[in-house]
Design a protein around this motif. Sequence first.
Motif, PDB file in Angstrom:
ATOM      1  N   UNK A 394       0.743  -1.183  -0.064  1.00  0.00           N
ATOM      2  CA  UNK A 394      -0.066  -0.015  -0.093  1.00  0.00           C
ATOM      3  C   UNK A 394       0.747   1.366  -0.085  1.00  0.00           C
ATOM      4  N   UNK A 395       2.088   1.199   0.674  1.00  0.00           N
ATOM      5  CA  UNK A 395       2.905   2.379   0.726  1.00  0.00           C
ATOM      6  C   UNK A 395       3.409   2.485  -0.806  1.00  0.00           C
ATOM      7  N   UNK A 396       3.815   1.696  -1.365  1.00  0.00           N
ATOM      8  CA  UNK A 396       4.194   1.612  -2.630  1.00  0.00           C
ATOM      9  C   UNK A 396       3.240   2.081  -3.610  1.00  0.00           C
ATOM     10  N   UNK A 397       2.123   1.860  -3.389  1.00  0.00           N
ATOM     11  CA  UNK A 397       1.213   2.425  -4.132  1.00  0.00           C
ATOM     12  C   UNK A 397       0.875   3.779  -4.022  1.00  0.00           C
ATOM     13  N   UNK A 398       0.992   4.344  -2.693  1.00  0.00           N
ATOM     14  CA  UNK A 398       0.656   5.641  -2.574  1.00  0.00           C
ATOM     15  C   UNK A 398       1.953   6.388  -3.053  1.00  0.00           C
ATOM     16  N   UNK A 399       3.289   5.874  -2.922  1.00  0.00           N
ATOM     17  CA  UNK A 399       4.358   6.642  -3.353  1.00  0.00           C
ATOM     18  C   UNK A 399       4.461   6.683  -5.023  1.00  0.00           C
ATOM     19  N   UNK A 400       3.680   5.720  -5.661  1.00  0.00           N
ATOM     20  CA  UNK A 400       3.522   5.788  -7.088  1.00  0.00           C
ATOM     21  C   UNK A 400       2.783   6.925  -7.394  1.00  0.00           C
ATOM     22  N   UNK A 401       1.755   7.104  -6.772  1.00  0.00           N
ATOM     23  CA  UNK A 401       0.541   7.954  -6.910  1.00  0.00           C
ATOM     24  C   UNK A 401       0.987   9.503  -6.795  1.00  0.00           C
ATOM     25  N   UNK A 402       1.878   9.497  -5.724  1.00  0.00           N
ATOM     26  CA  UNK A 402       2.455  10.948  -5.310  1.00  0.00           C
ATOM     27  C   UNK A 402       3.463  11.168  -6.472  1.00  0.00           C
ATOM     28  N   UNK A 403       4.148  10.490  -6.909  1.00  0.00           N
ATOM     29  CA  UNK A 403       5.019  10.473  -7.927  1.00  0.00           C
ATOM     30  C   UNK A 403       4.623  11.150  -9.152  1.00  0.00           C
TER      31      UNK A 403
END
Length: 430
Positions: A394-403
């Motif tokens: 989930x952190x990886x998904x959020x990180x990608x979205x922010x990027x």
Amino acid sequence: MKKYKKFSILFLFMMLPICSVYALTLEEAVNKTLKNNFYLQSKQKEVNSKKYEIKAASAAKYPSLFFSATYTLLDEKKTQPFTTPFFSEKITMSEKEYFDIFTGVKINLYTGGLISSNIKTKKLEYESSKSILSEEQLKIIFKTKKAYLDILRLYSSKKIAEDYVKSLTSHLNDTKLMYDQGLVPYIDILQTEVKLSEAKQKLTTITNNIKVAKSHLSTLMGEKLNDNYHVESLNYNIPNKLPVDQLYNIAEKNRPILQSLKTQIKVADQIITATKSQFKPKIYLIGGYKYSDMLEDINPKGNFLIQAGISFNLDWNKPFKETEARKEIKYAIIKNRENLKLKVLLEVKKAIEDLNSAKENLKAAKDAVTKAKEYHRILNLKYKEGLANNSDLLDAKAMLTDALMREKNAYYNIIEKYFAIEKAIGKELR
């Protein structure tokens, strides 16, 4: 047949909201702003008023009509004794009541340059006001373009947020299936549902922000609050390197505020000339008709006349001091223009450096997206193999979205900074 009519009417009502939504280009937005913005309209009226001031000043070149009439009532007739060695009597100096009328035409033959200076002053003030209007147009146009870009930024963020919600929804369904199979704990479902709820809230916020941003753009265009339209995407090829010295020269030549101050220096010269006219005599010619019945026995009571006159008035050293004061104002405008020129050049430099920074930020944002995608891909594989937990994924998904959002924002920042350069130099570069 009746069913067909009902269906047609229903279809038309269903299509009304769709038909009322229209696509707005950036060029159309700018043109609407220039035409309908209320602030610019008020500034245009100020410019128009200067035209009438020119005509008012020019009227002094032409003959002026005048008319005066007075009625006088005294407490008694005014007389004066008149005595000679042979007789003595009273001479009437003024009747108890009488009329005085004077009407005619006055022509200024020479005013020491006062009239011509006033006309030139008003013409120059008109040119200066047009430059000030152009400067205000630059500011409003930039605000319009920025508002347009803000909507595009939000469009991009909304699309990314929607994809994020879809991704979390899909992951939630997968997590529930895995939970039913006993592969993951129930806490993974709860954790994913919390993240999905947060993502939906963010999507709602972005959607509402789009409505506000559209209404903001509509107010700049002089329209009622409206969010029922779309804006078209932009695709600009920004040059890798800009000719800095050339941009400085363009700014000095085209920036309206500098042109306005240059004109105001000429205005100051004309005001000095007008002030110096106090040192010179004024010559005029009057033609008219004068009537008075102050003395009843004197005839005729009315006469046509032509009168040439010269006047000169010097109030001690007042004209000298006023001339010096006007000169100081001129020097103040000159220094103010030099100061403003430096500020304009600094504005150009800052806009160029901001554009360079925006380009570097876009490169960094693109690199972050590439790495975030790879990080998410690896975490997703590990999660499927049981080597990573749900929280990491989930952190990886959020990180990608922010990027992804930062990348889009960086892209539109480049266009905004490019528009800022055009505002700073007072000219479009495309």
